[in-house]
Design an enzyme around this catalytic site. Sequence first.
Site, PDB file in Angstrom:
ATOM      1  N   HIS A  46       0.636  -1.112   0.571  1.00 16.68           N
ATOM      2  CA  HIS A  46       0.017  -0.253   0.221  1.00 16.68           C
ATOM      3  C   HIS A  46       1.140   1.154   0.063  1.00 16.68           C
ATOM      4  O   HIS A  46       1.713   1.898   1.191  1.00 16.68           O
ATOM      5  CB  HIS A  46      -0.637   0.136   0.798  1.00 16.68           C
ATOM      6  CG  HIS A  46      -1.677   1.843   1.319  1.00 16.68           C
ATOM      7  ND1 HIS A  46      -2.681   1.918   0.049  1.00 16.68           N
ATOM      8  CD2 HIS A  46      -1.665   2.571   2.586  1.00 16.68           C
ATOM      9  CE1 HIS A  46      -3.588   2.342   0.612  1.00 16.68           C
ATOM     10  NE2 HIS A  46      -3.034   3.200   1.662  1.00 16.68           N
ATOM     11  N   ASP A  48       1.521   4.937  -0.179  1.00 12.32           N
ATOM     12  CA  ASP A  48       0.880   6.305  -0.115  1.00 12.32           C
ATOM     13  C   ASP A  48       1.107   7.925  -0.832  1.00 12.32           C
ATOM     14  O   ASP A  48       2.288   8.019  -0.654  1.00 12.32           O
ATOM     15  CB  ASP A  48       0.277   6.878   1.602  1.00 12.32           C
ATOM     16  CG  ASP A  48      -0.741   6.058   2.372  1.00 12.32           C
ATOM     17  OD1 ASP A  48      -1.395   6.149   2.170  1.00 12.32           O
ATOM     18  OD2 ASP A  48      -0.061   6.005   3.595  1.00 12.32           O
ATOM     19  N   ASP A 160      -7.933   0.759   2.283  1.00 16.17           N
ATOM     20  CA  ASP A 160      -7.151   2.462   3.917  1.00 16.17           C
ATOM     21  C   ASP A 160      -8.129   3.358   3.714  1.00 16.17           C
ATOM     22  O   ASP A 160      -7.915   4.111   4.643  1.00 16.17           O
ATOM     23  CB  ASP A 160      -5.794   3.282   3.083  1.00 16.17           C
ATOM     24  CG  ASP A 160      -5.176   3.520   4.833  1.00 16.17           C
ATOM     25  OD1 ASP A 160      -5.581   3.341   5.700  1.00 16.17           O
ATOM     26  OD2 ASP A 160      -4.121   4.521   4.389  1.00 16.17           O
ATOM     27  N   ASP A 297       1.832  -1.385   4.591  1.00 16.25           N
ATOM     28  CA  ASP A 297       2.288   0.161   3.628  1.00 16.25           C
ATOM     29  C   ASP A 297       3.654  -0.210   3.545  1.00 16.25           C
ATOM     30  O   ASP A 297       5.327  -0.823   4.544  1.00 16.25           O
ATOM     31  CB  ASP A 297       2.219   0.985   4.801  1.00 16.25           C
ATOM     32  CG  ASP A 297       0.650   1.691   5.280  1.00 16.25           C
ATOM     33  OD1 ASP A 297      -0.324   0.807   5.050  1.00 16.25           O
ATOM     34  OD2 ASP A 297       0.666   2.235   5.852  1.00 16.25           O
ATOM     35  N   HIS A 440      -6.364   9.169   0.543  1.00 13.79           N
ATOM     36  CA  HIS A 440      -7.011   9.319   1.489  1.00 13.79           C
ATOM     37  C   HIS A 440      -6.192  10.114   2.811  1.00 13.79           C
ATOM     38  O   HIS A 440      -6.643   9.795   3.520  1.00 13.79           O
ATOM     39  CB  HIS A 440      -7.682   8.116   1.667  1.00 13.79           C
ATOM     40  CG  HIS A 440      -6.697   6.663   1.094  1.00 13.79           C
ATOM     41  ND1 HIS A 440      -6.569   6.189   0.366  1.00 13.79           N
ATOM     42  CD2 HIS A 440      -5.380   6.911   2.461  1.00 13.79           C
ATOM     43  CE1 HIS A 440      -4.987   5.507   0.575  1.00 13.79           C
ATOM     44  NE2 HIS A 440      -4.468   5.410   1.394  1.00 13.79           N
TER      45      HIS A 440
END
Length: 1021
Positions: A46, A48, A160, A297, A440
Amino acid sequence: MHDIFELLPFDNPDGGVWKQGWDISYDANQWSPTNQLQVFVVPHSHCDPGWIKTFDDYYRSQTKPILDNMVTKLEEDKNHKFIYAEISFFSHWWDEIDDSIKKRVKVLVDNGQLEIVTGGWVMTDEANAHYFAMIDQLLEGHQWLAGTLGVKPQSGWAIDPFGYSSTMAYILKRTGLKSMLIQRVHYSIKKHLAQKKAMEFMWRQQWDNEGGTDMFCHMMPFYSYDVPHTCGPDPKVCCTFDFRRLPGSKYKCPWKLNPVSVNDGNVAERSLTLLDQYRKKAQLYKTDVLLIPLGDDFRYDQADEWDKQYSNYQKIFNYVNSHSELNTQMQFGTLSDYFNTLYKTMGVDVGAQPKSIPVLSGDFFTYADRDDHYWSGYFTSRPFYKHLDRLMEGHLRSAEVIFSMAQSYARKFTSSAFPSVEMMSHLVTARRALGLFQHHDGITGTAKDFVVVDYGNRIVESLAHLKRLIVECATYLLAAEKNDYKDKTYYFNVDELRESHDSLPDKTVMELSESFRSVILYNSMASKRTEVVKVFINAVDVEVQNPTGKVIHSQIEPFWADTDSTAGLKYKLAFVCELPALGVARYQIRRVAPASNPRHHRVEIKLINAQPNQATVPSFVVKHKTDSADFSLENAYFKARFSGTTGLLKAMTTKPDLVEHKTEAEFVLYGTKNAKEKSGAYLFLPDGVAKPVPIAGPLVRIITGPILSEVHVFTPYAEHVVRVINSAGSDGTALDVYNIVDVRHLLNKEVAMRISTDIKNQDRVFYTDLNGFQMQRRKTYDKLPLQANFYPMPAMMFMEDQNCRFSILSQQSLGVSSLIQGVVEVILDRRLNQDDNRGLGQGVLDNKRTPNRFRLLVENRRSSKEASTTVTLGYPTLVAHLVSLHLTQPIFVMPQKPSSPPLTLNPVFTPISHELPCDLHLLNLRTMQNKDDSPELKYVPRDTAALLLHRLAYDCSYPVLGLSCVATDPKVTFENLFKDLKVEKLVETSLTLMHDYGEVDPQTAIQVDAMEISAFRIKLK
């Protein structure tokens, strides 16, 4: 979901190893050689695009190594699989790798080892994001994939976002995806669905009675998407199967039970321990196909993690698969491998409803991950940037539409001076800046301060380019001779400039003389508009002519530099403009002698509680209001009554029925809980109900004029401006509220605007929008803590009783609730000293002077009816729809430069022969980009555009006021829609143009059903 909320006690008993669940048991005999448990272990990372680090920092330090390693490690074994989601990162990496690696990546995609899931620019937030931006970031990702990898994503992956909107399910369904996955859902709702084996369901839109919007959705059952919470109910056991945490690693398991490498001596024990967890997890689902995500993450950024995870799991797979008595098959898989096997096992087509899979409607807000920790704080956190987001969105949509038209005209007239390549590069950059911010941790306001600055800089830079693009396209379209237009000549100014990402804009002042100067106005909506516009000028006495040369009424007011003084030679000129659909018009202004223009009006100014130094305003009459009696401002649609002591709104009287409705405004403050856990960027943990802000003797300015009147109130935490607009258009139907909020001198406080009405909304039922796309019924429950009753309001809310409806239309996304019957609270800003232990590692202390704007609308039903408390469906009125759209899609004002070169302009540019119906919204007209990884073609616009049309559904039980358009014809024909351009080709497509559904004859009348968004690839000539 309404039924589930009514049913659940929202208690939190200790469930044992699965704290928020129960002790799961199973019968090992439920599986057999003909009915095996099929396990898909899905490695993922994941990433970000901004959170603790900026996008660029994350890319360099972690995402690039993940993707570099991915190629090598997947090639080592054809059984190795991997899924990846964020195209913002992937495209950046793609630009840096050479052609040989690109070929290798394509092979991995083609043979099913690498799956791109969702395929959006980011994994979008679903609470604050507007549906235009949600679709646009998906379009950007899907079009990038189409032009490079030739990939069409099949499955959605959203592990998420902090709560989920049914709008996203609709969007993914209409883009052609077949299945989706979600994770962050309230723990009580997860437990309830798990007990019913309903964690896989067909997610259906509330307006859909037939199932045409059904989307197969898998909900993950446990606390998190990390390895300890994905293999089964016991995190301490699951953590021992996260082989990144093997001895020698800096990563450890918090349960003091660490992983060991799998070898011949322990493979049986390790395999059976893991299988036990898998079997327990399988009890929560109806099928014998089981999904096990394997990641977290920024995982797999080190080469040895790939080796440790894949080799140890492969040993377990080999053991289990070779022991037929275990009746289990384990393998690495992608998300679509899992879904496709599930559909096949259930004997249905991909994406169809398997037998026994239930249907669910509604959304998953407000999210709580544990205890009373409701994530309703981020509905408001960093509101300055939530406001900037909507500004950027309105500019991008308007720029897309006008560029697509100007580009078509430039092709038709072969205008070599039209800078289409440069403009396209600015559009692509802006699409990606807006797309990135939908992440997000972007629009949510949950990133580190310096990351927020990075997002802000990207948006403000693009905003400036979009403004210039709109000015140049409008100038070109108005030019009488298209080939007289010259690039970089700059005949007109932009309306405002920003010094930095966190400053309020400075308005451009138009310098006037006795000769006429032009101001260009642009309407990006596909229906005509009558609206008041403001132009900032350097003269008090002027004359305004409309495009036909007629002198029209105008109004002048001073520009206040601060509470005490006005700015010299800077005034606000207001007049009512009328603009054609998608049109551009030229109004002309000149300086005249005082009192020589009977159609020009100076405002009158009254002050309450003013100091002597605040009472002098050159060129204007200033009076003092000395009594404490209430005062009123009115227009043709309503009268607003204000307190004579505080200047705050008290009531609105609707016309022509002359019914007065209480609409009492005040500001209130929330504190934060005096406990170990406190409010932060994500969480709202108040110390009780809000306390009113005492407002004693504030400075109040009452400014009245024939075109618009305003009340300015200076409260401790907000400059509060309320406007009554005297226009026949939609802006006259609602009361305009503008605040500049400043909480920089507060600590651990949240400021809200409370409006108390006399509406008797039964059971405290109210409606908030989901992403500006649809309305969702809400109800305030005493069984929930106060913070759980707050919901996102991206664009609007309303509450109603049998006679009347009160709506708040918002220009930006904020948190909202109706805790008491008839009362609404909108959180305006929050300043918090501490982190709330969700990974951010800081409080929220980077507050700015933050603008926010609302329109308040009071509507009386045509005939009284009993307001239903069980109907989950609500629709805005047609007036509310239009007021909301006009709030977020403003008219663009472009003043002539002081020394601009000569260019003959037509008075009006009217591109379409008839406007679209009121309820058919032109969501976008977006010129398609060429192949992104071709340096020669990247910014050369294609000759096709994406045309998106959204049919608004509305409540018919209220009268329609202030609309010049009609909402009668449900069909639209493209054949003669454009005046000077011909529709050469029209193809109906999926929402992001991934799938073509067939060519449409432009003569055919196309029907877009209520609530639906239809997409077309259009070629204009």
